[in-house]
Write a protein that holds these residues in place. Sequence first.
Motif, PDB file in Angstrom:
ATOM      1  N   LYS A  72      -6.499  -4.562   8.712  1.00 56.74           N
ATOM      2  CA  LYS A  72      -7.689  -4.016   8.063  1.00 56.74           C
ATOM      3  C   LYS A  72      -7.308  -3.426   6.710  1.00 56.74           C
ATOM      4  CE  LYS A  72     -10.161  -2.957  12.345  1.00 56.74           C
ATOM      5  NZ  LYS A  72     -10.844  -1.913  13.151  1.00 56.74           N
ATOM      6  N   HIS A  73      -8.046  -3.830   5.678  1.00 54.76           N
ATOM      7  CA  HIS A  73      -7.796  -3.351   4.317  1.00 54.76           C
ATOM      8  C   HIS A  73      -9.019  -2.563   3.858  1.00 54.76           C
ATOM      9  CE1 HIS A  73      -6.771  -4.414  -0.154  1.00 54.76           C
ATOM     10  NE2 HIS A  73      -6.428  -3.187   0.160  1.00 54.76           N
ATOM     11  N   SER A  74      -8.910  -1.250   3.879  1.00 53.87           N
ATOM     12  CA  SER A  74     -10.018  -0.392   3.466  1.00 53.87           C
ATOM     13  C   SER A  74      -9.726   0.208   2.092  1.00 53.87           C
ATOM     14  CB  SER A  74     -10.229   0.729   4.486  1.00 53.87           C
ATOM     15  OG  SER A  74      -9.145   1.646   4.460  1.00 53.87           O
ATOM     16  N   LYS A  75     -10.642   1.012   1.604  1.00 52.01           N
ATOM     17  CA  LYS A  75     -10.462   1.624   0.294  1.00 52.01           C
ATOM     18  C   LYS A  75      -9.311   2.634   0.285  1.00 52.01           C
ATOM     19  CE  LYS A  75     -15.211   1.117  -1.343  1.00 52.01           C
ATOM     20  NZ  LYS A  75     -16.431   1.825  -1.824  1.00 52.01           N
ATOM     21  N   ALA A  94       8.483  -2.918  14.480  1.00 50.71           N
ATOM     22  CA  ALA A  94       7.361  -3.717  14.008  1.00 50.71           C
ATOM     23  C   ALA A  94       7.367  -3.751  12.486  1.00 50.71           C
ATOM     24  CB  ALA A  94       6.040  -3.134  14.513  1.00 50.71           C
ATOM     25  N   GLY A  95       6.757  -4.778  11.921  1.00 52.22           N
ATOM     26  CA  GLY A  95       6.742  -4.850  10.463  1.00 52.22           C
ATOM     27  C   GLY A  95       5.725  -5.838   9.933  1.00 52.22           C
ATOM     28  N   ALA A  96       5.516  -5.765   8.630  1.00 50.41           N
ATOM     29  CA  ALA A  96       4.603  -6.673   7.951  1.00 50.41           C
ATOM     30  C   ALA A  96       5.064  -6.853   6.515  1.00 50.41           C
ATOM     31  CB  ALA A  96       3.176  -6.113   7.968  1.00 50.41           C
ATOM     32  N   VAL A  97       4.853  -8.035   5.980  1.00 53.10           N
ATOM     33  CA  VAL A  97       5.060  -8.246   4.555  1.00 53.10           C
ATOM     34  C   VAL A  97       3.700  -8.457   3.913  1.00 53.10           C
ATOM     35  CG1 VAL A  97       7.426  -9.111   4.631  1.00 53.10           C
ATOM     36  CG2 VAL A  97       5.521 -10.700   4.888  1.00 53.10           C
ATOM     37  N   VAL A  98       3.559  -7.928   2.726  1.00 58.35           N
ATOM     38  CA  VAL A  98       2.268  -7.930   2.035  1.00 58.35           C
ATOM     39  C   VAL A  98       2.400  -8.672   0.717  1.00 58.35           C
ATOM     40  CG1 VAL A  98       0.426  -6.508   1.081  1.00 58.35           C
ATOM     41  CG2 VAL A  98       1.724  -5.698   3.080  1.00 58.35           C
ATOM     42  N   ARG A  99       1.567  -9.653   0.534  1.00 57.27           N
ATOM     43  CA  ARG A  99       1.477 -10.364  -0.741  1.00 57.27           C
ATOM     44  C   ARG A  99       0.227  -9.886  -1.448  1.00 57.27           C
ATOM     45  NH1 ARG A  99      -0.254 -16.622  -1.268  1.00 57.27           N
ATOM     46  NH2 ARG A  99      -0.515 -16.686  -3.539  1.00 57.27           N
ATOM     47  N   VAL A 100       0.330  -9.559  -2.715  1.00 59.35           N
ATOM     48  CA  VAL A 100      -0.813  -9.063  -3.478  1.00 59.35           C
ATOM     49  C   VAL A 100      -1.366 -10.186  -4.355  1.00 59.35           C
ATOM     50  CG1 VAL A 100       0.049  -6.705  -3.458  1.00 59.35           C
ATOM     51  CG2 VAL A 100       0.644  -8.211  -5.360  1.00 59.35           C
ATOM     52  N   CYS A 154      -0.069   3.813  -2.063  1.00 58.70           N
ATOM     53  CA  CYS A 154       1.369   3.551  -2.055  1.00 58.70           C
ATOM     54  C   CYS A 154       1.684   2.147  -2.562  1.00 58.70           C
ATOM     55  CB  CYS A 154       1.912   3.730  -0.636  1.00 58.70           C
ATOM     56  SG  CYS A 154       3.667   3.436  -0.479  1.00 58.70           S
ATOM     57  N   LEU A 155       0.740   1.224  -2.362  1.00 58.79           N
ATOM     58  CA  LEU A 155       0.901  -0.158  -2.805  1.00 58.79           C
ATOM     59  C   LEU A 155       0.168  -0.400  -4.127  1.00 58.79           C
ATOM     60  CD1 LEU A 155       1.449  -0.131   0.328  1.00 58.79           C
ATOM     61  CD2 LEU A 155       0.777  -2.537   0.321  1.00 58.79           C
ATOM     62  N   LYS A 156      -0.101   0.669  -4.855  1.00 60.06           N
ATOM     63  CA  LYS A 156      -0.751   0.611  -6.163  1.00 60.06           C
ATOM     64  C   LYS A 156      -2.156   0.038  -6.088  1.00 60.06           C
ATOM     65  CE  LYS A 156       3.671   0.209  -8.587  1.00 60.06           C
ATOM     66  NZ  LYS A 156       4.500  -0.576  -9.535  1.00 60.06           N
ATOM     67  N   LYS A 157      -2.863   0.331  -4.998  1.00 60.85           N
ATOM     68  CA  LYS A 157      -4.252  -0.064  -4.804  1.00 60.85           C
ATOM     69  C   LYS A 157      -4.509  -1.544  -5.109  1.00 60.85           C
ATOM     70  CE  LYS A 157      -6.281   4.497  -5.686  1.00 60.85           C
ATOM     71  NZ  LYS A 157      -7.274   5.246  -6.486  1.00 60.85           N
ATOM     72  N   PRO A 158      -3.903  -2.439  -4.356  1.00 66.66           N
ATOM     73  CA  PRO A 158      -4.112  -3.867  -4.619  1.00 66.66           C
ATOM     74  C   PRO A 158      -5.560  -4.277  -4.395  1.00 66.66           C
ATOM     75  CG  PRO A 158      -3.086  -3.543  -2.486  1.00 66.66           C
ATOM     76  CD  PRO A 158      -3.082  -2.207  -3.160  1.00 66.66           C
ATOM     77  N   LYS A 159      -6.055  -5.175  -5.235  1.00 67.93           N
ATOM     78  CA  LYS A 159      -7.430  -5.638  -5.096  1.00 67.93           C
ATOM     79  C   LYS A 159      -7.612  -6.496  -3.846  1.00 67.93           C
ATOM     80  CE  LYS A 159      -8.495  -5.556 -10.038  1.00 67.93           C
ATOM     81  NZ  LYS A 159      -8.928  -6.354 -11.220  1.00 67.93           N
TER      82      LYS A 159
END
Length: 202
Positions: A72-75, A94-100, A154-159
């Motif tokens: 879930k990606h909220s504001k 546990a872990g996740a990688v995030v692509r912006v 923390c992730l620089k507010k990715p769009k």
Amino acid sequence: MRTITHLLVGGLATTAILTGTAVTATAQSDKITDKRADVVQYDDFEEDEAGTILDRADSLASGIEATSATVKHSKKSIKVTIRFADLTRQEVQAGAVVRVKGSKQPRYLISSISRKKVAVYDLKGDEMKQLCTGKQTKKAGKKGTITFSVKRTCLKKPKAIKVQTGVSRFINFDNESFTIYQEVISSSRVRTPESTKWLKAS
């Protein structure tokens, strides 16, 4: 963190541009269902790079057989919930990688650093830099869950983001013998995690 980094960063760096086939989605939430019992067992990363794909019974016995992952990606935050057939009470990473949006490669790694905490690492550059920490909760047993969340700032507010997830479990029998169980969440692949759709903050 070594095992989850090997699982996610090592396995995803060249595959993160894959779209995947998510099951259900909204504007800011996506769920991937892992339809197979396919935990991979490693007895030595250097000598056993491919590992052994376990059958259903042994995958369930590993304690980390995942059934789904929801992102879930909220504001304000990014939240990941991984569900399991029968989650072990022992330590699980546990872990996740995030692509912006705008990047062809993963930009951030979110990884367990304790039972109740995760850390966010910046993957840009040669060394991973820790940016912040977030909360993690675990419910062991049948239909168990691991949920972790980090602040979006923390992730620089990715769009928009795409996320891939996985878990690992390290068992040390003695100083020279160990086993590592690893599971990536995917509806069709064994060693390659499946990406969510692009998730916008809303």
